[in-house]
Design an enzyme around this catalytic site. Structure first.
Site, PDB file in Angstrom:
ATOM      1  N   GLU A  79     -23.137  38.672  65.193  1.00  0.00           N
ATOM      2  CA  GLU A  79     -23.674  38.373  66.519  1.00  0.00           C
ATOM      3  C   GLU A  79     -23.335  36.932  66.889  1.00  0.00           C
ATOM      4  OE1 GLU A  79     -28.003  37.785  66.705  1.00  0.00           O
ATOM      5  OE2 GLU A  79     -28.068  38.737  64.743  1.00  0.00           O
ATOM      6  N   CYS A 111     -29.067  41.624  64.217  1.00  0.00           N
ATOM      7  CA  CYS A 111     -28.928  41.608  62.752  1.00  0.00           C
ATOM      8  C   CYS A 111     -28.652  42.993  62.162  1.00  0.00           C
ATOM      9  CB  CYS A 111     -30.182  41.026  62.119  1.00  0.00           C
ATOM     10  SG  CYS A 111     -30.472  39.347  62.620  1.00  0.00           S
ATOM     11  N   HIS A 233     -34.566  42.904  55.704  1.00  0.00           N
ATOM     12  CA  HIS A 233     -33.861  41.896  56.501  1.00  0.00           C
ATOM     13  C   HIS A 233     -34.728  40.640  56.432  1.00  0.00           C
ATOM     14  CE1 HIS A 233     -32.188  39.533  59.607  1.00  0.00           C
ATOM     15  NE2 HIS A 233     -33.219  39.682  60.429  1.00  0.00           N
TER      16      HIS A 233
END
Ligand code: HMG
Length: 390
Positions: A79, A111, A233
Site C-alpha cells: 500500500e 494491510c 496482523h
C-alpha cells in the site's frame, strides 16, 4: 493436495530509531511506547530503499535455481507502491532474475494485500501443482513526524514461496472473511502519509476479528484448544493482544497460557521493526517459527489478517515435519545484529528526504546502504535499481 508456505524470508533496512529516544524527544513517558503500544525499535528506510527494493531483498535470500525455474506467478502486496501503473512485482521479477514465463502483478487492499496474494497463489498451485508462486508483502509505514501514529511506523518486507508439499506450513481448507466500507485508515493519492482514526481503527480491527473468528468456528468446529498459536496482523504489538484477549474465555487455563505465551514470541520481530502493513502478519508468523524452538509438526497456527477500509480474514495452517531445517534464522539474526541506531534528529532528516517529483534526475550514494538491492537514483522519470550482487 497439500499447498502452503515452502520458504519464508524477511528484509528490513539497516537503520532504526530507539522508541525510548523517540518518546523522550516527543515528551512522552517511554512506558507508553514500550508497554502501552508495545514497540521497542522502529525500522527506518533510507532514501535508497523503497517497496520494490525491500521486496526484492526479502526474496533474494530464499530462492534457489530450482525455485526460479518453477516460479510462474509473482505477486507483491503493498500500500506504499512507487507507481500508479507499473507493478512492484515486475521490477522485482527482473531484479531477482526470474524467468520470463510468469504472471507478475501488485495487489492493494491496505494491510490485507499479501493475504489476498496468498489465497490467489493457493488457487494457482492447486491448478498447476508443478509450479510455484512468490508472494511478497512490502511496505513503508508513514504517519508523519509528531503524529500519534508515528510510534507505529516501520519498513520491511516478507517473501513467501507457495508450493505443493510445502516444507514449512500447509494451509487448511477453510477461510472466513468479512468486508465493510469504513474509513478507519486511508491514504489518498496526494498524500505520502496515512490518515487514521486511531481509536476507531482499533475497534474495527477487533470487531472484524470477532466476526471472522465466529465464522471460522462455525465452518470448522475448531476451538481455542485446537490452536498452538494464533498470529495476528500487528500494526503495533499490543493490538493483536487486545483482540486475542476477547476470545480467551472460550478456552481452559492451559489454552490461555499457551496462546498468551506464544503471542509474546510471535511479536519478537514486529516490536523491533514496527508496522510493515502487508507483511506484518507474516513477520509475526516468522517470529514464532524462528524464535519458538519446540513447536511440533502437526501443530495448528491460526492467522488473522486485517486490512483497513476494511477486510478481515481468518485461516489456519499446519506445521510440517522438520520445518526448522528450512528456516533462514541465522541470516535474519545477522541482519538484525548489523542494524545501526540513528538519533531522532537524524531520523527526522531521513524521513523528510525525497526523490525529486519534477522530472529532475538524481544520483544517490548507494555505498552507505549495505542492502544487495538499492535505488541508485532517478533518470527520465525512471527509478534506477541496482542489484549489487550481479
Ligand atoms: P494514542 O492516543 O497515542 O495512545 O494512540 P493511547 O492514549 O490510546 O495509549 C495507548 C496505550 O498506551 C493505552 O493502552 C494506554 O493506557 C497506554 P491500552 O488502553 O490501549 O491497552 N499507556 C501507557 N502504558 C504504560 N505506561 C505509560 C502509558 N501511557 C499510556 N506511561 C494509537 C494509539 C494506536 C491509536 C495510535 O498510535 C495510532 O493511531 N496508530 C495508527 C493506527 C493503528 O495502528 N491502528 C490499529 C488498527 S488498524 C490496522 O491494524 C490497519 C493498519 O495496519 C493499516 C492498514 O490496514 O493498512 C493500521
Amino acid at each position: 493436495m497439500n499447498i502452503g508456505i515452502d520458504k519464508i524470508g524477511c528484509y528490513t533496512p539497516h537503520l532504526f530509531v530507539d522508541m525510548k529516544q523517540l518518546a523522550v524527544a516527543r515528551d512522552v513517558d517511554p512506558g507508553k511506547f514500550i508497554t502501552g503500544i508495545g514497540q521497542e525499535k522502529m525500522a527506518l528506510a533510507p532514501i535508497t530503499q523503497d517497496t520494490v527494493t525491500l521486496a526484492a531483498n526479502a526474496a533474494l535470500e530464499i530462492l534457489d535455481e530450482d525455485d526460479k525455474e518453477k516460479i510462474d506467478l509473482v505477486i507483491v502486496g503493498t500500500e506504499s507502491g512507487i507507481d500508479q501503473s507499473k507493478s512492484a512485482a515486475t521490477y522485482v521479477h527482473r531484479l531477482i532474475g526470474l524467468k520470463p514465463q510468469a504472471r507478475t502483478f501488485e495487489i492493494k487492499q491496505a494491510c490485507y494485500g499479501a493475504t489476498a496474494g496468498i489465497q490467489m497463489a493457493k488457487g494457482h498451485v492447486a491448478l498447476h501443482p508443478d509450479r510455484k508462486a512468490l508472494v511478497i508483502g512490502s511496505d513503508i509505514a508513514r504517519y508523519g513526524l509528531n503524529t500519534s501514529g508515528e510510534v507505529t511506523q516501520g519498513a520491511g518486507a516478507v517473501a513467501m514461496l507457495i508450493s505443493q508439499n510445502p516444507r514449512l506450513l500447509a494451509f487448511e481448507e477453510h477461510n472466513a472473511y468479512a468486508t465493510d466500507d469504513i474509513m478507519d485508515f486511508w491514504r489518498p493519492t496526494y498524500s505520502e502519509n496515512a490518515f487514521v482514526d486511531g481509536k476507531f481503527s482499533n475497534e474495527q480491527y477487533i470487531s472484524f476479528f470477532n466476526k471472522v473468528w465466529e465464522q471460522y468456528k462455525e465452518k470448522t468446529q475448531l476451538g481455542l484448544a485446537d490452536y498452538e498459536a494464533i498470529c495476528f496482523h500487528m500494526p503495533y504489538t499490543k493490538m493483536g493482544l487486545k483482540a486475542l484477549r476477547t476470545i480467551l474465555d472460550e478456552g481452559a487455563e492451559a489454552d490461555r497460557e499457551r496462546l498468551l505465551a506464544n503471542y509474546e514470541i510471535s511479536k519478537t520481530y514486529n516490536k523491533n521493526i514496527g508496522n510493515i502493513y502487508t507483511a506484518s502478519l507474516y513477520l509475526s508468523l516468522l517470529s514464532l517459527l524462528e524464535n519458538k524452538t519446540d513447536l511440533q509438526a502437526g501443530a495448528r497456527i491460526g492467522m488473522y489478517s486485517y486490512g483497513s477500509g476494511a477486510i478481515g480474514e481468518f485461516f489456519s495452517c499446519v506445521l510440517q515435519p522438520n520445518y526448522r531445517n528450512y528456516l533462514y534464522q541465522a541470516h535474519h539474526a545477522e541482519m538484525f545484529a548489523a542494524r545501526k541506531e540513528v538519533s531522532v534528529t537524524k531520523y527526522e532528516e531521513i524521513f523528510q528526504e525525497k526523490l525529486p517529483t519534477d522530472g529532475a534526475a538524481v544520483s544517490l550514494n548507494i555505498d552507505e546502504d549495505p542492502a544487495a538491492i538499492v535505488v541508485a537514483g532517478i533518470k527520465d522519470h525512471k527509478r534506477q535499481y541496482v542489484n549489487k550482487t550481479k
